[in-house]
Design an enzyme around this catalytic site. Structure first.
Site, PDB file in Angstrom:
ATOM      1  CG  ASN A 136      -1.816   1.334  -8.317  1.00  0.00           C
ATOM      2  OD1 ASN A 136      -2.933   1.625  -7.905  1.00  0.00           O
ATOM      3  ND2 ASN A 136      -1.291   0.145  -8.120  1.00  0.00           N
ATOM      4  CD  GLN A 161       1.616   5.131  -9.465  1.00  0.00           C
ATOM      5  OE1 GLN A 161       2.213   5.696 -10.382  1.00  0.00           O
ATOM      6  NE2 GLN A 161       2.059   3.999  -8.944  1.00  0.00           N
ATOM      7  CG  HIS A 197       9.596   3.648  -4.785  1.00  0.00           C
ATOM      8  ND1 HIS A 197       9.232   2.589  -5.590  1.00  0.00           N
ATOM      9  CD2 HIS A 197       8.653   3.719  -3.831  1.00  0.00           C
ATOM     10  CE1 HIS A 197       8.121   2.046  -5.123  1.00  0.00           C
ATOM     11  NE2 HIS A 197       7.751   2.718  -4.054  1.00  0.00           N
ATOM     12  CB  CYS A 257       1.304  -5.060  -4.627  1.00  0.00           C
ATOM     13  SG  CYS A 257       2.030  -3.447  -4.638  1.00  0.00           S
TER      14      CYS A 257
HETATM   15  C1  LIG Z   1      -1.363   4.384  -5.629  1.00  0.00           C
HETATM   16  C2  LIG Z   1      -0.321   3.808  -4.731  1.00  0.00           C
HETATM   17  N1  LIG Z   1      -0.434   3.967  -3.409  1.00  0.00           N
HETATM   18  C3  LIG Z   1       0.485   3.502  -2.559  1.00  0.00           C
HETATM   19  C4  LIG Z   1       1.604   2.822  -2.999  1.00  0.00           C
HETATM   20  C5  LIG Z   1       2.613   2.316  -2.019  1.00  0.00           C
HETATM   21  O1  LIG Z   1       3.769   3.133  -2.039  1.00  0.00           O
HETATM   22  P1  LIG Z   1       5.159   2.594  -1.471  1.00  0.00           P
HETATM   23  O2  LIG Z   1       5.685   1.608  -2.464  1.00  0.00           O
HETATM   24  O3  LIG Z   1       6.013   3.819  -1.357  1.00  0.00           O
HETATM   25  O4  LIG Z   1       4.895   1.972  -0.145  1.00  0.00           O
HETATM   26  C6  LIG Z   1       1.761   2.622  -4.381  1.00  0.00           C
HETATM   27  C7  LIG Z   1       2.898   1.834  -4.893  1.00  0.00           C
HETATM   28  O5  LIG Z   1       2.761   0.958  -5.726  1.00  0.00           O
HETATM   29  C8  LIG Z   1       0.787   3.135  -5.270  1.00  0.00           C
HETATM   30  O6  LIG Z   1       0.903   2.991  -6.591  1.00  0.00           O
END
Ligand SMILES: Cc1ncc(COP(=O)(O)O)c(C=O)c1O
Length: 380
Positions: A150, A179, A200, A321
């Site tokens: 990501n 992603q 989303h 995050c």
């Molecule tokens: C590679 C990856 N895994 C997991 C997630 C988490 O997904 P969610 O926001 O639907 O909990 C994200 C979100 O940023 C992500 O980019």
């Protein structure tokens, strides 16, 4: 002009998705577990949503279980598998560049006595396949590797990784495809045991996603409660969220290639115009169409981010995050970047709503901002 270049964090919900969700909230709001006709209508909507998603990822529809998104699906995959594993199967393999919903979950199992191997990646973010081969053993219960990173957009060779795992072990192979979903053609049934996806990131609503579990793979649910989602994920389904998710998939999939080629062309145009800025470096591979991570020499990513924000351009430093925690991105650190590059990294992530004019505006603002910040830095 407003330019939203943070689409790896989340995306604008498509108009058609909002319309479908509003219809559900206003008119067809039955509980899919109710046995009257309004309940049956909702149950039918869930079935249709499962069919739409399973067709796109080449799984069977009864392998799709709806969840609240990528984080929950990753937790369910890891905890669900490890909570069933026998004493002699307490080894997990993952990589140093996973999303925190994987890394922090795995860390918890390490504290419980599981052995965890974190695979190295090279300077572009590709998993070291030799490292993987050498790490697999009879006690390996689970391998968890993201399809697309990501932060840097690197695509892993998932079919090859799967071949290596299946040749050498009986481990369950979990792929975080949050992603990758709708950006790459995915053939779940050919090489993946469990997969996580989220709504989303693809112009659907937040709080909606799915875990895909191959028939025969054993996994304990995280919750107890009703019989929903075949008891893998009890709790009344988020029907509007699921309808919105599947509508987003349907809408994007109508022009799967066009959408992704268009996004790729906007990203390429952005990279081409980046050449007008001295001293920048692209971090990782930027393989996937929507993500490019760039370090600007001598700049602080956060300062640059707020300068862009003051001109209505929205980007990210590292991943959304971690950007509030003031720590360097674990992904960029795993690539072996020096502090200057770690400090000056910005992630630009594209969507089908980005136009050439928006890219031009972004580059013009960037050029001006960097020039101004350089003068301030030199004057200190
Ligand atoms: C590679 C990856 N895994 C997991 C997630 C988490 O997904 P969610 O926001 O639907 O909990 C994200 C979100 O940023 C992500 O980019």
């Amino acid at each position: 002009m407003q330019v939203y270049l943070d689409n790896a964090a989340t995306t604008r919900v498509s108009d058609i998705v909002v319309e479908k969700m509003v219809d559900y909230y206003k008119m067809d709001y039955g509980n899919p577990s109710s046995i009257h006709s309004m309940g049956l209508d909702s149950e039918r909507s869930l079935k249709e949503a499962r069919n739409i998603i399973s067709k796109v990822i080449k799984s069977s529809s009864d392998e799709v279980y709806f969840t609240s998104g990528g984080t929950e699906s990753n937790n369910l995959a890891i905890r669900g598998v490890l909570n069933t594993s026998r004493r002699e199967k307490r080894h997990v393999i993952t990589t140093k560049i996973e999303h925190h919903s994987v890394l922090k979950t795995v860390e918890e199992y390490a504290k419980k006595g599981f052995e965890v191997t974190y695979l190295n990646v090279d300077e572009k973010g590709y998993v070291d396949l030799e490292d993987l081969k050498n790490s697999l053993k009879a006690s390996t219960a689970l391998v968890s590797i993201a399809y697309v990173n990501n932060e840097i957009g690197t695509i892993q060779n998932i079919p090859e990784i799967s071949r290596i795992i299946k040749d050498k072990s009986e481990a369950v192979f979990h792929v975080d495809a949050v992603q990758a979903f709708m950006k790459l053609p995915i053939k779940f049934k050919d090489y993946i045991d469990i997969m996580s996806i989220s709504s989303h990131k693809i112009h659907g609503p937040k709080g909606s996603g799915a875990i895909i579990i191959k028939k025969g793979v054993k996994l304990n649910p995280l919750f107890t409660g009703g019989n929903q989602e075949n008891r893998i994920r009890p709790g009344t389904e988020n029907v509007p969220g699921i309808i919105g998710f599947s509508e987003a998939v349907k809408d994007y999939n109508k022009k799967f290639n066009e959408n992704n080629e268009y996004i790729q062309s906007m990203k390429n145009y952005f990279i081409e115009r980046l050449n007008e800025i001295p001293d920048y470096e692209i971090n990782g591979s930027s393989d996937v169409c929507g993500i490019v991570n760039v370090s600007f020499k001598g700049m602080r990513g956060e300062v640059l981010l707020h300068t862009l924000e003051s001109k209505d351009i929205f980007v990210s430093t590292g991943s959304a995050c971690t950007s509030k925690t003031k720590k360097y991105s674990h992904v960029l650190e795993a690539l072996g970047l020096d502090n200057d590059r770690l400090e000056g990294a910005i992630r630009f992530s594209f969507s089908k709503y980005i136009t050439k004019e928006m890219v031009d505006y972004t580059i013009d603002v960037l050029k001006e901002a960097i020039k101004r910040l350089e003068i301030i830095i030199k004057g200190r």
